[in-house]
Design a protein around this motif. Structure first.
Motif, PDB file in Angstrom:
ATOM      1  N   SER A   1      -9.640 -54.198  54.003  1.00  0.00           N
ATOM      2  CA  SER A   1     -10.947 -54.122  54.664  1.00  0.00           C
ATOM      3  C   SER A   1     -11.213 -52.709  55.162  1.00  0.00           C
ATOM      4  O   SER A   1     -12.349 -52.216  55.126  1.00  0.00           O
ATOM      5  N   ALA A   2     -10.159 -52.005  55.620  1.00  0.00           N
ATOM      6  CA  ALA A   2     -10.329 -50.617  56.053  1.00  0.00           C
ATOM      7  C   ALA A   2     -10.632 -49.708  54.873  1.00  0.00           C
ATOM      8  O   ALA A   2     -11.342 -48.712  55.008  1.00  0.00           O
ATOM      9  N   LEU A   3     -10.085 -50.037  53.689  1.00  0.00           N
ATOM     10  CA  LEU A   3     -10.371 -49.252  52.487  1.00  0.00           C
ATOM     11  C   LEU A   3     -11.866 -49.264  52.183  1.00  0.00           C
ATOM     12  O   LEU A   3     -12.437 -48.237  51.813  1.00  0.00           O
ATOM     13  N   GLU A   4     -12.493 -50.417  52.329  1.00  0.00           N
ATOM     14  CA  GLU A   4     -13.938 -50.508  52.088  1.00  0.00           C
ATOM     15  C   GLU A   4     -14.680 -49.496  52.955  1.00  0.00           C
ATOM     16  O   GLU A   4     -15.610 -48.821  52.494  1.00  0.00           O
ATOM     17  N   TYR A   5     -14.268 -49.387  54.193  1.00  0.00           N
ATOM     18  CA  TYR A   5     -14.925 -48.469  55.119  1.00  0.00           C
ATOM     19  C   TYR A   5     -14.647 -47.021  54.724  1.00  0.00           C
ATOM     20  O   TYR A   5     -15.560 -46.174  54.748  1.00  0.00           O
TER      21      TYR A   5
ATOM     22  N   ASP B   1     -16.080 -47.763  42.569  1.00  0.00           N
ATOM     23  CA  ASP B   1     -17.177 -47.353  43.454  1.00  0.00           C
ATOM     24  C   ASP B   1     -17.643 -45.929  43.174  1.00  0.00           C
ATOM     25  O   ASP B   1     -18.505 -45.398  43.890  1.00  0.00           O
ATOM     26  N   GLY B   2     -17.054 -45.296  42.174  1.00  0.00           N
ATOM     27  CA  GLY B   2     -17.452 -43.938  41.829  1.00  0.00           C
ATOM     28  C   GLY B   2     -16.924 -42.876  42.768  1.00  0.00           C
ATOM     29  O   GLY B   2     -17.491 -41.781  42.852  1.00  0.00           O
ATOM     30  N   VAL B   3     -15.829 -43.168  43.478  1.00  0.00           N
ATOM     31  CA  VAL B   3     -15.255 -42.228  44.432  1.00  0.00           C
ATOM     32  C   VAL B   3     -14.047 -41.536  43.809  1.00  0.00           C
ATOM     33  O   VAL B   3     -13.124 -42.213  43.341  1.00  0.00           O
ATOM     34  N   PRO B   4     -13.994 -40.212  43.778  1.00  0.00           N
ATOM     35  CA  PRO B   4     -12.803 -39.502  43.280  1.00  0.00           C
ATOM     36  C   PRO B   4     -11.580 -39.870  44.112  1.00  0.00           C
ATOM     37  O   PRO B   4     -11.674 -40.025  45.344  1.00  0.00           O
ATOM     38  N   VAL B   5     -10.424 -39.981  43.452  1.00  0.00           N
ATOM     39  CA  VAL B   5      -9.254 -40.489  44.155  1.00  0.00           C
ATOM     40  C   VAL B   5      -7.993 -39.745  43.735  1.00  0.00           C
ATOM     41  O   VAL B   5      -7.862 -39.307  42.593  1.00  0.00           O
TER      42      VAL B   5
ATOM     43  N   VAL C   1      -8.398 -42.447  57.804  1.00  0.00           N
ATOM     44  CA  VAL C   1      -8.936 -43.772  58.103  1.00  0.00           C
ATOM     45  C   VAL C   1      -7.804 -44.778  58.002  1.00  0.00           C
ATOM     46  O   VAL C   1      -7.135 -44.876  56.963  1.00  0.00           O
ATOM     47  N   MET C   2      -7.578 -45.547  59.079  1.00  0.00           N
ATOM     48  CA  MET C   2      -6.469 -46.504  59.126  1.00  0.00           C
ATOM     49  C   MET C   2      -6.899 -47.793  59.804  1.00  0.00           C
ATOM     50  O   MET C   2      -7.699 -47.758  60.743  1.00  0.00           O
ATOM     51  N   PRO C   3      -6.363 -48.940  59.368  1.00  0.00           N
ATOM     52  CA  PRO C   3      -6.568 -50.164  60.139  1.00  0.00           C
ATOM     53  C   PRO C   3      -5.703 -50.147  61.388  1.00  0.00           C
ATOM     54  O   PRO C   3      -4.732 -49.385  61.471  1.00  0.00           O
ATOM     55  N   THR C   4      -6.053 -50.967  62.357  1.00  0.00           N
ATOM     56  CA  THR C   4      -5.300 -50.982  63.607  1.00  0.00           C
ATOM     57  C   THR C   4      -3.998 -51.745  63.495  1.00  0.00           C
ATOM     58  O   THR C   4      -3.150 -51.652  64.373  1.00  0.00           O
ATOM     59  N   HIS C   5      -3.817 -52.515  62.449  1.00  0.00           N
ATOM     60  CA  HIS C   5      -2.542 -53.191  62.228  1.00  0.00           C
ATOM     61  C   HIS C   5      -2.443 -53.575  60.756  1.00  0.00           C
ATOM     62  O   HIS C   5      -3.410 -53.498  60.016  1.00  0.00           O
ATOM     63  N   GLY C   6      -1.248 -53.969  60.335  1.00  0.00           N
ATOM     64  CA  GLY C   6      -1.051 -54.317  58.936  1.00  0.00           C
ATOM     65  C   GLY C   6       0.154 -55.207  58.746  1.00  0.00           C
ATOM     66  O   GLY C   6       0.544 -55.953  59.631  1.00  0.00           O
ATOM     67  N   ARG C   7       0.780 -55.098  57.598  1.00  0.00           N
ATOM     68  CA  ARG C   7       1.883 -55.981  57.215  1.00  0.00           C
ATOM     69  C   ARG C   7       3.112 -55.738  58.077  1.00  0.00           C
ATOM     70  O   ARG C   7       3.402 -54.641  58.490  1.00  0.00           O
TER      71      ARG C   7
END
Length: 298
Positions: A17-21, A75-79, A105-111
């Motif tokens: 979800s953070a990747l989308e942002y 999404d057409g974003v260079p990576v 950009v990071m989520p506040t928590h994860g795996r």
């Protein structure tokens, strides 16, 4: 404005979800997204890590970054992708410096478990030490993540950190056309009903007005079209979260080393609560010349 954005990921749902942002930010600013996976081989991760286990972690990391990279390409974003070993926090900071990253950009928590990367403690350590803006995204927020933002919030306490946050907020508002909201919270939780408390409250209000006047003058000098300034009283973390909800704030921007004689926003428990509970993403900006901030709680 942001040419290179770093997105550390462990492949978890919160990271997705953070990747989308992150991709929304990249699309708006025509930036390249760097997708990083860190196999946590730091001394605190496991007692001993054998070569075959490291191979498994690296293979899993390659799969994770490639899946995220394909999403970016769609999404057409260079990576750019990378998989590294070590302490996640240290590797994220090191990669950001070596790759001239402009924003993380990071989520506040994860795996959790052996694959863990984006637990709150790692995100907080990155916020405390990165010399570039760090956007913490709460994946459990109920509102859609929106970038470019329509409404930006900069809570200010008159500190150096708050000044840097305001500078960043002005730049983003200019680039996106967002309305900039300025908020100062007079922290009144410790005040009692006696005469000394009444006097102190008057001092707090006077200080608040001075801080807000200075911040408003800065934004007016920047020729922004839409500016809103508010002074409120109460518990800073609660007031800030409530303001975000009530005013449909899409992004808050805060300094990580802010403190005045009369109020504290971004030290200890206040910022720790905001990292985890903010209804909108929070961009944290640290003064490179200061010691590491404290968002670990108190």
């Amino acid at each position: 404005m942001y040419d290179r954005i770093l997105f550390p990921t462990d492949g978890s749902d919160p990271a997705e979800s953070a990747l989308e942002y992150a991709l929304q930010i990249a699309s708006e600013h025509e930036a390249t997204v760097h997708i990083l996976n860190v196999a946590d081989t730091g001394r605190d991760s496991v007692t001993a890590i054998r070569g075959e286990v490291i191979d498994v972690l690296e293979n899993e990391g390659q799969r994770i970054v490639e899946e995220a990279a394909q999403h970016a390409r769609d999404d057409g974003v260079p990576v750019v992708t990378a998989v590294h070993q070590g302490d996640p926090h240290e590797m994220i900071i090191d990669y950001s410096q070596r790759s001239s990253i402009d924003c993380i950009v990071m989520p506040t928590h994860g795996r959790r478990g052996i694959h863990r990367l984006l637990l709150g403690s790692v995100t907080e350590r990155v916020i405390n030490t990165a010399e570039i803006p760090v956007v913490a995204v709460n994946p459990e927020g109920v509102r859609p993540l929106t970038y470019p933002p329509r409404h930006l919030l900069v809570p200010t306490d008159g500190s150096r950190g708050a000044e840097l946050a305001l500078t960043e907020g002005i730049s983003i508002a200019r680039a996106t056309g967002a309305t900039l909201h300025l908020l100062h919270v007079v922290e009144t939780g410790s005040l009692g009903p006696d005469a000394r408390s009444v006097l102190k409250e008057g001092e707090l209000t006077e200080q608040a007005n001075e801080i807000m006047t200075e911040a408003t003058e800065r934004t007016e000098d920047s020729s922004l079209d839409t500016i809103t300034s508010v002074v409120k009283q109460g518990d800073p973390s609660k007031v800030i979260c409530d303001y975000i909800d009530e005013n449909e704030i899409d992004l808050a921007i805060m300094g990580t080393h802010g403190q005045t004689d009369f109020s504290r926003y971004v030290m200890g428990g206040v910022s720790s609560k905001l990292v985890r509970k903010s209804p909108a993403p929070v961009m944290w900006v640290r003064d490179p010349g200061s010691e590491s901030g404290d968002v670990s709680g108190s």
